[in-house]
Design an enzyme around this catalytic site. Structure first.
Site, short mmCIF file in Angstrom:
data_model
loop_
_atom_site.label_atom_id
_atom_site.label_comp_id
_atom_site.label_asym_id
_atom_site.label_seq_id
_atom_site.Cartn_x
_atom_site.Cartn_y
_atom_site.Cartn_z
N GLU A 73 69.08 -75.91 53.30
CA GLU A 73 67.68 -76.33 53.14
C GLU A 73 66.70 -75.58 54.03
O GLU A 73 65.48 -75.75 53.88
CB GLU A 73 67.54 -77.84 53.37
CG GLU A 73 67.65 -78.30 54.81
CD GLU A 73 69.08 -78.55 55.28
OE1 GLU A 73 69.26 -79.09 56.40
OE2 GLU A 73 70.02 -78.21 54.53
N ARG B 251 79.73 -83.95 43.61
CA ARG B 251 79.52 -82.52 43.54
C ARG B 251 80.61 -81.79 44.34
O ARG B 251 81.37 -82.40 45.07
CB ARG B 251 78.14 -82.16 44.12
CG ARG B 251 76.98 -82.57 43.24
CD ARG B 251 75.63 -82.33 43.91
NE ARG B 251 75.40 -83.28 45.01
CZ ARG B 251 74.30 -83.30 45.75
NH1 ARG B 251 73.33 -82.43 45.52
NH2 ARG B 251 74.16 -84.19 46.72
N TYR C 50 74.34 -78.33 53.03
CA TYR C 50 73.13 -79.04 53.44
C TYR C 50 73.43 -79.78 54.74
O TYR C 50 74.51 -80.38 54.90
CB TYR C 50 72.70 -80.05 52.38
CG TYR C 50 72.11 -79.44 51.14
CD1 TYR C 50 70.92 -78.73 51.19
CD2 TYR C 50 72.74 -79.59 49.89
CE1 TYR C 50 70.37 -78.17 50.04
CE2 TYR C 50 72.20 -79.03 48.74
CZ TYR C 50 71.01 -78.32 48.83
OH TYR C 50 70.47 -77.76 47.69
N ASP D 157 66.44 -87.93 52.72
CA ASP D 157 67.36 -87.06 53.46
C ASP D 157 66.76 -86.58 54.78
O ASP D 157 67.49 -86.25 55.72
CB ASP D 157 67.73 -85.83 52.62
CG ASP D 157 68.92 -86.10 51.70
OD1 ASP D 157 69.78 -86.90 52.06
OD2 ASP D 157 68.97 -85.48 50.61
N LYS E 197 77.18 -81.75 50.79
CA LYS E 197 76.48 -82.67 51.69
C LYS E 197 76.86 -82.41 53.14
O LYS E 197 77.86 -81.77 53.46
CB LYS E 197 76.81 -84.12 51.33
CG LYS E 197 76.15 -84.58 50.04
CD LYS E 197 74.65 -84.37 50.03
CE LYS E 197 73.91 -85.24 51.03
NZ LYS E 197 72.44 -84.96 51.03
N HIS F 200 70.33 -81.26 56.95
CA HIS F 200 69.25 -82.25 57.17
C HIS F 200 69.38 -82.88 58.56
O HIS F 200 69.51 -84.10 58.71
CB HIS F 200 69.29 -83.33 56.09
CG HIS F 200 69.12 -82.81 54.70
ND1 HIS F 200 67.94 -82.27 54.24
CD2 HIS F 200 70.00 -82.73 53.65
CE1 HIS F 200 68.08 -81.89 52.98
NE2 HIS F 200 69.32 -82.14 52.61
#
Length: 375
Positions: free
Chosen positions: A118, A15, A94, A270, A75, A96
């Site tokens: 997120e 991505r 993101y 995740d 990511k 996490h």
């Protein structure tokens, strides 16, 4: 503002942070965009398409990180990327953080302002920047689980949808949120027998109204969870606590008692995973077998369908990216309390309460941190 888009470096991650259409919007707002050469190849967008959209192509990641005021990724930054972060830099991706102590420590040390997709919320309490990937992951979970049930992949040799005269496989979905609802839709579509477990009666009622008699809805208790997991051929872990480590709902002892050749797909990996036996895997080696149960725990599941995932993600993130670039982090975040919830780290301060609780660190309210850094 100078916006940078590096190529993703996590294993098998194809991505990219911005689509060419998103680049064009940023340029139309008067911003400069630099993208690393080849970053869009995974979504079928070669460098020349980005150039046409108005971007400059950088020969390597170093050029992107060194020049950008705002770095937009998909990511969480890997160790080599975290080393490139500057004190005056914005990171939008993101993160996490809850189960990832090393990342938290290094982002705090960087002094950068880090905003996590997120933990941005909406007026209904949803997670609008996580939802697109949750939809993809929920649908992929059933595809992956059905594949893992095949004998060459370690499974029991069950066709999830069955055939006339032979019972279909049993799918149990733990959690009825966005991931769970999309997994249910796919599993029913394949012809599987499907049960969902949740502790929110409103969620169970909504799902029952949507899917009718094709879905069994069960209130989740220790007893019901145990009974459903032991009867299942495929179990999909779809639980989420915003910003926090996922609860371990299925113990190792319970996994040991599951049917040989059954499959666990942990979409919560995740956030640390919701099965006690889960450990992160990659698309290169997506599964492992433990206690005769196949585990699929890929930490970036939507990365396997990068074109669909990137465009779905950008549809949700673009307004926020534009707000950051147009207004700067202080004004953009304070103007929108839901966007403010995305601020996780600012100037060496941890501004996400769930992460602070998970790691035993000091928490600073995001507005307070912004005032200190951008006064």
């Amino acid at each position: 503002m100078h916006v940078g888009v590096p190529k993703e470096v996590k294993v098998a991650e194809r991505r990219v942070g911005l689509t060419p259409a998103s680049v064009r919007e940023l340029v139309a707002h008067g911003h400069e965009v630099t993208i690393e050469a080849g970053a869009g190849n995974g979504i079928g967008a070669p460098d020349e398409v980005y150039v046409t959209a108005g971007a400059t192509v950088a020969v390597d990641a170093e050029a992107v990180w060194s020049e950008a005021d705002l770095v937009v990724k998909v990511k969480e930054p890997q160790e080599t990327e975290r080393a490139k972060l500057r004190e005056d830099q914005l990171l939008f991706t993101y993160l996490h953080l809850a189960p990832d102590v090393p990342q938290t420590e290094e982002l705090l040390d960087s002094g950068a302002t880090c905003i996590a997709y997120e933990t941005v919320t909406d007026t209904n309490g949803g997670l609008p920047l996580l939802a697109p990937m949750s939809k993809v992951a929920g649908r992929m979970a059933v595809q992956a689980g059905a594949h893992c049930l095949e004998s060459p992949n370690g499974g029991a040799g069950i066709l999830l949808g069955g055939v006339p005269g032979v019972a279909s496989g049993r799918t149990v979905v733990i959690g009825g949120g966005v991931v769970g609802e999309n997994a249910i839709e796919m599993a029913i579509g394949l012809g599987s027998q499907v049960t969902v477990l949740d502790r929110d009666l409103d969620v169970l009622d909504r799902l029952s109204r949507r899917f009718g008699a094709e879905l069994e809805t069960v209130y989740s208790t220790n007893d019901s969870l145990e009974a459903e997991v032991l009867a299942a051929d495929l179990v999909i872990g779809a639980v989420l606590v915003k910003g926090a480590t996922a609860p371990k709902l299925v113990t190792e002892e319970l996994v040991k008692r599951m049917k040989p050749g059954s499959v666990l797909v942990d979409v919560a990996i995740d956030q640390g995973g919701c099965f006690e036996t889960s450990r992160p895997t990659t698309h290169a080696t997506p599964t492992y077998v433990l206690h005769d149960v196949v585990h699929y725990c890929v930490a970036n599941m939507p990365g396997a369908v990068p074109r669909t995932s990137t465009y779905a993600l950008n549809n949700a993130t673009l307004p926020f990216t534009l707000a950051l670039a147009d207004q700067g982090p202080h004004d953009a975040l304070l103007a929108d309390a839901h966007f403010l919830g995305g601020l996780n780290i600012c100037g060496g301060m941890l501004t996400e309460q769930h992460v602070a609780e998970a790691q035993g660190l000091a928490y600073v309210p995001p507005a307070e941190a912004l005032a200190k850094v951008y006064a």
